[in-house]
Scaffold this motif. Structure first.
Motif, short mmCIF file in Angstrom:
data_model
loop_
_atom_site.label_atom_id
_atom_site.label_comp_id
_atom_site.label_asym_id
_atom_site.label_seq_id
_atom_site.Cartn_x
_atom_site.Cartn_y
_atom_site.Cartn_z
N VAL A 50 9.31 19.54 29.16
CA VAL A 50 8.54 18.42 28.59
C VAL A 50 7.15 18.36 29.22
O VAL A 50 6.16 18.14 28.54
N GLY A 51 7.08 18.60 30.52
CA GLY A 51 5.79 18.59 31.19
C GLY A 51 4.87 19.69 30.67
O GLY A 51 3.68 19.45 30.44
N ALA A 52 5.41 20.88 30.49
CA ALA A 52 4.61 21.98 29.95
C ALA A 52 4.17 21.68 28.52
O ALA A 52 3.05 22.01 28.13
N PHE A 53 5.04 21.04 27.77
CA PHE A 53 4.70 20.62 26.41
C PHE A 53 3.49 19.67 26.42
O PHE A 53 2.52 19.86 25.70
N VAL A 54 3.53 18.67 27.30
CA VAL A 54 2.44 17.69 27.39
C VAL A 54 1.16 18.36 27.90
O VAL A 54 0.08 18.14 27.35
N VAL A 55 1.28 19.18 28.93
CA VAL A 55 0.10 19.88 29.46
C VAL A 55 -0.50 20.79 28.39
O VAL A 55 -1.72 20.87 28.26
N GLY A 56 0.33 21.44 27.62
CA GLY A 56 -0.16 22.30 26.55
C GLY A 56 -0.97 21.53 25.52
O GLY A 56 -2.02 21.99 25.06
N ILE A 57 -0.50 20.34 25.19
CA ILE A 57 -1.22 19.51 24.22
C ILE A 57 -2.53 18.99 24.81
O ILE A 57 -3.59 19.07 24.20
N VAL A 58 -2.45 18.46 26.02
CA VAL A 58 -3.61 17.79 26.64
C VAL A 58 -4.68 18.78 27.07
O VAL A 58 -5.87 18.59 26.80
N PHE A 59 -4.29 19.86 27.75
CA PHE A 59 -5.28 20.76 28.34
C PHE A 59 -5.54 22.03 27.54
O PHE A 59 -6.61 22.61 27.65
N LEU A 60 -4.56 22.46 26.76
CA LEU A 60 -4.74 23.71 26.01
C LEU A 60 -4.90 23.47 24.51
O LEU A 60 -4.99 24.41 23.74
N HIS A 61 -4.88 22.21 24.13
CA HIS A 61 -5.09 21.79 22.73
C HIS A 61 -4.08 22.45 21.79
O HIS A 61 -4.44 22.85 20.68
N GLU A 62 -2.83 22.55 22.25
CA GLU A 62 -1.77 23.08 21.40
C GLU A 62 -1.41 22.04 20.35
O GLU A 62 -1.66 20.85 20.52
N PRO A 63 -0.82 22.47 19.24
CA PRO A 63 -0.52 21.53 18.15
C PRO A 63 0.50 20.47 18.56
O PRO A 63 1.42 20.73 19.33
N MET A 64 0.30 19.27 18.02
CA MET A 64 1.20 18.15 18.27
C MET A 64 1.73 17.69 16.92
O MET A 64 1.03 16.99 16.19
N SER A 65 2.93 18.10 16.60
CA SER A 65 3.53 17.71 15.32
C SER A 65 4.67 16.73 15.58
O SER A 65 5.18 16.61 16.70
N ALA A 66 5.07 16.05 14.53
CA ALA A 66 6.17 15.09 14.65
C ALA A 66 7.45 15.79 15.11
O ALA A 66 8.21 15.25 15.93
N MET A 67 7.70 16.99 14.63
CA MET A 67 8.90 17.72 15.00
C MET A 67 8.89 18.08 16.49
O MET A 67 9.91 17.96 17.17
N ARG A 68 7.75 18.51 17.01
CA ARG A 68 7.65 18.85 18.44
C ARG A 68 7.81 17.60 19.30
O ARG A 68 8.44 17.64 20.36
N ILE A 69 7.24 16.49 18.88
CA ILE A 69 7.38 15.24 19.63
C ILE A 69 8.84 14.78 19.61
O ILE A 69 9.37 14.34 20.64
N LEU A 70 9.50 14.91 18.47
CA LEU A 70 10.93 14.56 18.39
C LEU A 70 11.75 15.44 19.33
O LEU A 70 12.62 14.95 20.04
N ALA A 71 11.46 16.72 19.35
CA ALA A 71 12.19 17.63 20.23
C ALA A 71 12.01 17.24 21.70
O ALA A 71 12.98 17.20 22.47
N ALA A 72 10.78 16.92 22.11
CA ALA A 72 10.52 16.51 23.49
C ALA A 72 11.22 15.19 23.80
O ALA A 72 11.77 15.00 24.89
#
Length: 104
Positions: free
Chosen positions: A68-90
């Motif tokens: 979950v931390g890597a997911f958040v860091v990826g979104i915040v610092f690496l501008h990875e996609p943030m979709s509803a499905m990924r948020i649900l998974a986290a």
């Protein structure tokens, strides 16, 4: 104390995952060094927490914090996609972590 060590180990997992990405396949010395040092510390703290916590609980919580931390860091610092499905998974992973904590 074991839970504290486990949380720190999970946070270090986030650091080493991010620095591994930044190392560009271990070709950048600084990021590679951070990766290796935080990886060793993360594993050591995980090991110490397993002295008193069950294997399944400790390992699941450690990987969950890292995931979950890597997911958040990826979104915040690496501008990875943030979709509803990924948020649900986290969210489901966090729910599982809470249940693991409550069951221990």
């Amino acid at each position: 104390m074991a839970w504290f060590l486990l949380v720190i180990a999970g946070l270090l997992e986030i650091v080493w995952a991010f620095s591994m990405k930044q190392s560009e396949g271990f070709t950048r010395l600084g990021a590679t060094s951070v990766t290796l040092v935080t990886m060793v510390l993360s594993f050591a703290l995980l090991s110490w927490s397993m002295r008193t916590l069950p294997l399944g609980t400790a390992y699941t919580v450690w990987t969950g914090i890292g995931a979950v931390g890597a997911f958040v860091v990826g979104i915040v610092f690496l501008h990875e996609p943030m979709s509803a499905m990924r948020i649900l998974a986290a969210t489901l992973i966090v729910g599982g972590l809470v249940l693991m904590k409550l069951s221990s």
